[in-house]
Design an enzyme around this catalytic site. Structure first.
Site, PDB file in Angstrom:
ATOM      1  N   GLU A 111       0.898  -1.149   0.000  1.00 36.19           N
ATOM      2  CA  GLU A 111       0.000   0.000   0.000  1.00 36.19           C
ATOM      3  C   GLU A 111       0.938   1.200   0.000  1.00 36.19           C
ATOM      4  O   GLU A 111       1.847   1.279   0.835  1.00 36.19           O
ATOM      5  CB  GLU A 111      -0.883  -0.003   1.253  1.00 36.19           C
ATOM      6  CG  GLU A 111      -1.938  -1.096   1.277  1.00 36.19           C
ATOM      7  CD  GLU A 111      -3.020  -0.902   0.221  1.00 36.19           C
ATOM      8  OE1 GLU A 111      -3.155   0.221  -0.303  1.00 36.19           O
ATOM      9  OE2 GLU A 111      -3.717  -1.883  -0.103  1.00 36.19           O
ATOM     10  N   TYR A 117       2.007   5.023   6.738  1.00 33.60           N
ATOM     11  CA  TYR A 117       2.679   4.438   5.563  1.00 33.60           C
ATOM     12  C   TYR A 117       4.178   4.311   5.833  1.00 33.60           C
ATOM     13  O   TYR A 117       4.751   3.220   5.695  1.00 33.60           O
ATOM     14  CB  TYR A 117       2.441   5.315   4.314  1.00 33.60           C
ATOM     15  CG  TYR A 117       3.409   4.996   3.187  1.00 33.60           C
ATOM     16  CD1 TYR A 117       3.363   3.781   2.512  1.00 33.60           C
ATOM     17  CD2 TYR A 117       4.397   5.912   2.797  1.00 33.60           C
ATOM     18  CE1 TYR A 117       4.258   3.474   1.487  1.00 33.60           C
ATOM     19  CE2 TYR A 117       5.293   5.619   1.775  1.00 33.60           C
ATOM     20  CZ  TYR A 117       5.219   4.402   1.126  1.00 33.60           C
ATOM     21  OH  TYR A 117       6.113   4.102   0.118  1.00 33.60           O
ATOM     22  N   LYS A 140       6.576   0.949   6.228  1.00 29.61           N
ATOM     23  CA  LYS A 140       7.732   0.658   5.360  1.00 29.61           C
ATOM     24  C   LYS A 140       8.998   0.525   6.215  1.00 29.61           C
ATOM     25  O   LYS A 140       9.835  -0.351   5.968  1.00 29.61           O
ATOM     26  CB  LYS A 140       7.911   1.749   4.302  1.00 29.61           C
ATOM     27  CG  LYS A 140       6.838   1.808   3.233  1.00 29.61           C
ATOM     28  CD  LYS A 140       6.763   0.573   2.341  1.00 29.61           C
ATOM     29  CE  LYS A 140       7.923   0.412   1.401  1.00 29.61           C
ATOM     30  NZ  LYS A 140       7.727  -0.700   0.443  1.00 29.61           N
TER      31      LYS A 140
HETATM   32  P1  NAD Z   1       1.464   1.257  -6.366  1.00 37.62           P
HETATM   33  O1  NAD Z   1       0.496   1.537  -5.292  1.00 37.62           O
HETATM   34  O2  NAD Z   1       1.331   1.935  -7.690  1.00 37.62           O
HETATM   35  O3  NAD Z   1       1.505  -0.306  -6.676  1.00 37.62           O
HETATM   36  C1  NAD Z   1       1.462  -1.272  -5.656  1.00 37.62           C
HETATM   37  C2  NAD Z   1       1.149  -2.611  -6.311  1.00 37.62           C
HETATM   38  O4  NAD Z   1       1.135  -3.598  -5.275  1.00 37.62           O
HETATM   39  C3  NAD Z   1      -0.221  -2.659  -6.990  1.00 37.62           C
HETATM   40  O5  NAD Z   1      -0.115  -3.288  -8.253  1.00 37.62           O
HETATM   41  C4  NAD Z   1      -1.062  -3.498  -6.043  1.00 37.62           C
HETATM   42  O6  NAD Z   1      -2.083  -4.235  -6.691  1.00 37.62           O
HETATM   43  C5  NAD Z   1      -0.018  -4.409  -5.427  1.00 37.62           C
HETATM   44  N1  NAD Z   1      -0.415  -4.898  -4.106  1.00 37.62           N
HETATM   45  C6  NAD Z   1      -0.897  -4.159  -3.074  1.00 37.62           C
HETATM   46  N2  NAD Z   1      -1.183  -4.969  -2.026  1.00 37.62           N
HETATM   47  C7  NAD Z   1      -0.863  -6.240  -2.414  1.00 37.62           C
HETATM   48  C8  NAD Z   1      -0.922  -7.506  -1.775  1.00 37.62           C
HETATM   49  N3  NAD Z   1      -1.390  -7.639  -0.527  1.00 37.62           N
HETATM   50  N4  NAD Z   1      -0.479  -8.583  -2.451  1.00 37.62           N
HETATM   51  C9  NAD Z   1      -0.010  -8.478  -3.724  1.00 37.62           C
HETATM   52  N5  NAD Z   1       0.042  -7.283  -4.383  1.00 37.62           N
HETATM   53  C10 NAD Z   1      -0.377  -6.190  -3.737  1.00 37.62           C
HETATM   54  O7  NAD Z   1       2.897   1.539  -5.721  1.00 37.62           O
HETATM   55  P2  NAD Z   1       4.217   2.154  -6.369  1.00 37.62           P
HETATM   56  O8  NAD Z   1       4.153   3.620  -6.285  1.00 37.62           O
HETATM   57  O9  NAD Z   1       4.474   1.490  -7.660  1.00 37.62           O
HETATM   58  O10 NAD Z   1       5.283   1.670  -5.290  1.00 37.62           O
HETATM   59  C11 NAD Z   1       5.883   0.390  -5.401  1.00 37.62           C
HETATM   60  C12 NAD Z   1       6.857   0.198  -4.247  1.00 37.62           C
HETATM   61  O11 NAD Z   1       7.846   1.220  -4.288  1.00 37.62           O
HETATM   62  C13 NAD Z   1       6.208   0.289  -2.883  1.00 37.62           C
HETATM   63  O12 NAD Z   1       6.813  -0.669  -2.047  1.00 37.62           O
HETATM   64  C14 NAD Z   1       6.535   1.705  -2.408  1.00 37.62           C
HETATM   65  O13 NAD Z   1       6.614   1.758  -1.005  1.00 37.62           O
HETATM   66  C15 NAD Z   1       7.881   1.914  -3.046  1.00 37.62           C
HETATM   67  N6  NAD Z   1       8.230   3.312  -3.366  1.00 37.62           N
HETATM   68  C16 NAD Z   1       7.368   4.094  -4.073  1.00 37.62           C
HETATM   69  C17 NAD Z   1       7.750   5.390  -4.424  1.00 37.62           C
HETATM   70  C18 NAD Z   1       6.849   6.292  -5.233  1.00 37.62           C
HETATM   71  O14 NAD Z   1       7.166   7.478  -5.392  1.00 37.62           O
HETATM   72  N7  NAD Z   1       5.744   5.818  -5.777  1.00 37.62           N
HETATM   73  C19 NAD Z   1       8.996   5.880  -4.023  1.00 37.62           C
HETATM   74  C20 NAD Z   1       9.844   5.043  -3.276  1.00 37.62           C
HETATM   75  C21 NAD Z   1       9.452   3.755  -2.968  1.00 37.62           C
HETATM   76  O1  DAU Z   2       9.133   9.891  -1.072  1.00 39.48           O
HETATM   77  C1  DAU Z   2       8.713   8.674  -1.615  1.00 39.48           C
HETATM   78  C2  DAU Z   2       7.214   8.546  -1.470  1.00 39.48           C
HETATM   79  O2  DAU Z   2       6.635   9.458  -2.397  1.00 39.48           O
HETATM   80  C3  DAU Z   2       6.696   7.138  -1.732  1.00 39.48           C
HETATM   81  O3  DAU Z   2       7.237   6.275  -0.760  1.00 39.48           O
HETATM   82  C4  DAU Z   2       5.168   7.099  -1.691  1.00 39.48           C
HETATM   83  O4  DAU Z   2       4.712   5.810  -2.025  1.00 39.48           O
HETATM   84  C5  DAU Z   2       4.648   8.103  -2.702  1.00 39.48           C
HETATM   85  O5  DAU Z   2       3.238   8.143  -2.646  1.00 39.48           O
HETATM   86  C6  DAU Z   2       5.228   9.495  -2.438  1.00 39.48           C
HETATM   87  O6  DAU Z   2       4.705  10.042  -1.195  1.00 39.48           O
HETATM   88  P1  DAU Z   2       4.274  11.579  -1.060  1.00 39.48           P
HETATM   89  O7  DAU Z   2       3.341  11.704   0.057  1.00 39.48           O
HETATM   90  O8  DAU Z   2       5.472  12.471  -1.084  1.00 39.48           O
HETATM   91  O9  DAU Z   2       3.539  11.755  -2.501  1.00 39.48           O
HETATM   92  P2  DAU Z   2       2.178  12.472  -2.920  1.00 39.48           P
HETATM   93  O10 DAU Z   2       2.163  12.506  -4.408  1.00 39.48           O
HETATM   94  O11 DAU Z   2       1.007  11.936  -2.203  1.00 39.48           O
HETATM   95  O12 DAU Z   2       2.419  13.964  -2.399  1.00 39.48           O
HETATM   96  C7  DAU Z   2       3.505  14.746  -2.861  1.00 39.48           C
HETATM   97  C8  DAU Z   2       3.416  16.098  -2.167  1.00 39.48           C
HETATM   98  O13 DAU Z   2       2.264  16.803  -2.662  1.00 39.48           O
HETATM   99  C9  DAU Z   2       3.242  16.006  -0.671  1.00 39.48           C
HETATM  100  O14 DAU Z   2       3.928  17.081  -0.054  1.00 39.48           O
HETATM  101  C10 DAU Z   2       1.725  16.184  -0.466  1.00 39.48           C
HETATM  102  C11 DAU Z   2       1.341  17.104  -1.606  1.00 39.48           C
HETATM  103  N1  DAU Z   2      -0.030  16.921  -2.138  1.00 39.48           N
HETATM  104  C12 DAU Z   2      -0.417  15.659  -2.498  1.00 39.48           C
HETATM  105  C13 DAU Z   2      -1.689  15.435  -2.980  1.00 39.48           C
HETATM  106  C14 DAU Z   2      -2.129  14.046  -3.366  1.00 39.48           C
HETATM  107  C15 DAU Z   2      -0.877  18.003  -2.280  1.00 39.48           C
HETATM  108  O15 DAU Z   2      -0.500  19.169  -1.977  1.00 39.48           O
HETATM  109  N2  DAU Z   2      -2.141  17.774  -2.754  1.00 39.48           N
HETATM  110  C16 DAU Z   2      -2.596  16.545  -3.097  1.00 39.48           C
HETATM  111  O16 DAU Z   2      -3.778  16.410  -3.514  1.00 39.48           O
END
Ligand code: NAD
Ligand code: DAU
Length: 352
Positions: free
Chosen positions: A85, A156, A160
């Site tokens: 998640e 979250y 992690k």
């Molecule tokens: P995302 O939410 O887009 O994708 C998560 C995926 O995991 C989805 O396909 C979902 O179906 C699957 N999933 C969720 N629960 C599950 C379960 N119980 N069993 C099997 N599959 C399940 O996430 P993302 O942004 O692609 O992030 C992927 C990984 O990278 C995560 O571990 C996140 O913490 C990490 N991460 C994300 C970011 C970012 O900016 N998005 C940055 C750094 C690290």
């Molecule tokens: O830093 C890595 C993380 O980046 C990942 O581990 C997470 O999975 C990913 O979701 C992301 O987290 P953030 O909370 O930084 O990302 P988000 O896009 O939700 O928000 C980015 C910034 O923008 C944060 O300061 C909150 C702000 N924001 C976000 C949303 C969704 C707004 O101001 N308005 C919004 O509607």
């Protein structure tokens, strides 16, 4: 043939990792295990779904019996674990779901990996994909390094952080071979439109308000998702056992400046009057426990493995906007149904 399991491969980052591995390593059998939650979307992988070295498995990492059977059947030599998640705002409304998937799910995978090899670790590797949010918030100065103390603030990031600790504990206690990376904010194609950049792209397209939390002076370090997938490939193959690598874009932006840049790019691409999208900016109630600033020091991965981002932010953002404009049906599919409910709950009382 080497058998590699990618978890969460139907999600945003995971789909780029799966594509890269399937294309770069035809001698690997790549298994994509995903529960297809609201964030998982097999449309992300249409172009490679028929590849002979690719198999999709629908399943939940928190289902211990199913996971044990899967590991016994396929004997995965490598695991790249991304399933999670991932949205901070959802973790504030439903923290237990984050504990279940991110902590328990990771433990179940670690346990299955441990049991399937019983100490025969030669050539095996568990790669845990984590986030810079485990380090908490920076003030105006400084950068997160691999030795920065963990100090998570949201459910979250706490989940992690906990999963990271379990990965290291399995390494110390059972000798399980692992690598771990903590990455900054990703952006790019297939990004689910609950996160800042894709949400705002979608709202600009649809002339909807852009809900900026608090004063907008929060800072994030943005990395193009394809560069993250390149880094994951590099660390999976060349990273040193039991090491951690920080991955970041050397690219800090205050939210409000990023949003204004995005508005300017979109005005041009949509042929709208300059300044019109900026008028959609609406300041809304802040996120509880909102971390002020994240910024990664990626010196270690740069010096030891030679990784650096391949595109500038301007190039990456431009390509991202083009992708969303050229894939409106993808956006329409993911923003129907349960997405609408989420959006109404999260924002509508404030924006109407
Ligand atoms: P995302 O939410 O887009 O994708 C998560 C995926 O995991 C989805 O396909 C979902 O179906 C699957 N999933 C969720 N629960 C599950 C379960 N119980 N069993 C099997 N599959 C399940 O996430 P993302 O942004 O692609 O992030 C992927 C990984 O990278 C995560 O571990 C996140 O913490 C990490 N991460 C994300 C970011 C970012 O900016 N998005 C940055 C750094 C690290
Ligand atoms: O830093 C890595 C993380 O980046 C990942 O581990 C997470 O999975 C990913 O979701 C992301 O987290 P953030 O909370 O930084 O990302 P988000 O896009 O939700 O928000 C980015 C910034 O923008 C944060 O300061 C909150 C702000 N924001 C976000 C949303 C969704 C707004 O101001 N308005 C919004 O509607």
């Amino acid at each position: 043939m080497k058998s590699v399991l990618v978890t969460g491969g139907a999600g945003f980052i995971g789909s780029h990792v799966v594509r890269r591995f399937v294309k770069e390593y035809p001698d690997y059998q790549i298994f994509n295990l995903d529960a297809l939650t609201y964030a998982g979307n097999l449309e992300n992988l249409r172009d490679i779904e028929g590849a002979p070295n690719y198999t999709f498995v629908k399943g939940d990492i928190t289902d211990a019996i199913f996971i044990d059977e899967l590991f016994t059947k396929y004997r995965f030599e490598g695991v790249v674990h991304l399933a999670a998640e991932s949205h901070v705002d959802r973790s504030i409304t439903d923290p237990l779901a984050f504990a279940k998937t991110n902590i328990l799910g990771t433990m179940i995978l670690l346990n299955a990996f441990k049991n399937s090899w019983e100490g025969n670790w030669e050539g095996k590797r568990f790669y845990h994909v984590s986030t810079d949010e485990v380090y908490g918030s920076l003030g105006e100065d400084g950068l997160f390094t691999e030795t920065t103390a963990y100090d998570p603030n949201s459910p979250y990031s706490a989940s992690k952080a906990s999963s990271d600790h379990f990965v290291r504990a399995y390494g110390e206690t059972y000798g399980l071979p692992y690598v771990l990376t903590n990455c900054s904010n990703n952006y790019g194609p297939n990004h689910f439109p609950e996160k800042l950049i894709p949400l705002f792209i979608n709202n600009i397209i649809n002339h909807k308000p852009l809900p900026v939390y608090g004063d907008g002076n929060y800072t994030r370090d943005w990395l193009y998702v394809i560069d993250h997938a390149r880094a994951i490939d590099l660390v999976f193959h060349n990273g040193v056992n039991a090491e951690t690598y920080n991955i970041g874009g050397f690219n800090e932006w205050k939210n409000i400046d990023l949003v204004k840049l995005l508005c300017a790019i979109m005005d041009k691409k949509l042929d709208r009057e300059a300044g019109s999208s900026e008028q959609l900016i609406t300041y809304v109630k802040d996120r509880p426990g909102h971390d002020l600033r994240y910024a990664i020091d990626a010196t270690k991965i740069n010096k030891e493995l030679g990784w650096e981002p391949s595109v500038t932010f301007e190039e990456g953002l431009d390509a991202t906007v083009d992708w969303f404009l050229n894939n409106k049906s993808w956006l329409e599919h993911v923003t129907s149904g349960s997405y609408r409910e989420y959006y109404d709950k999260q924002y509508n009382s404030e924006l109407e």
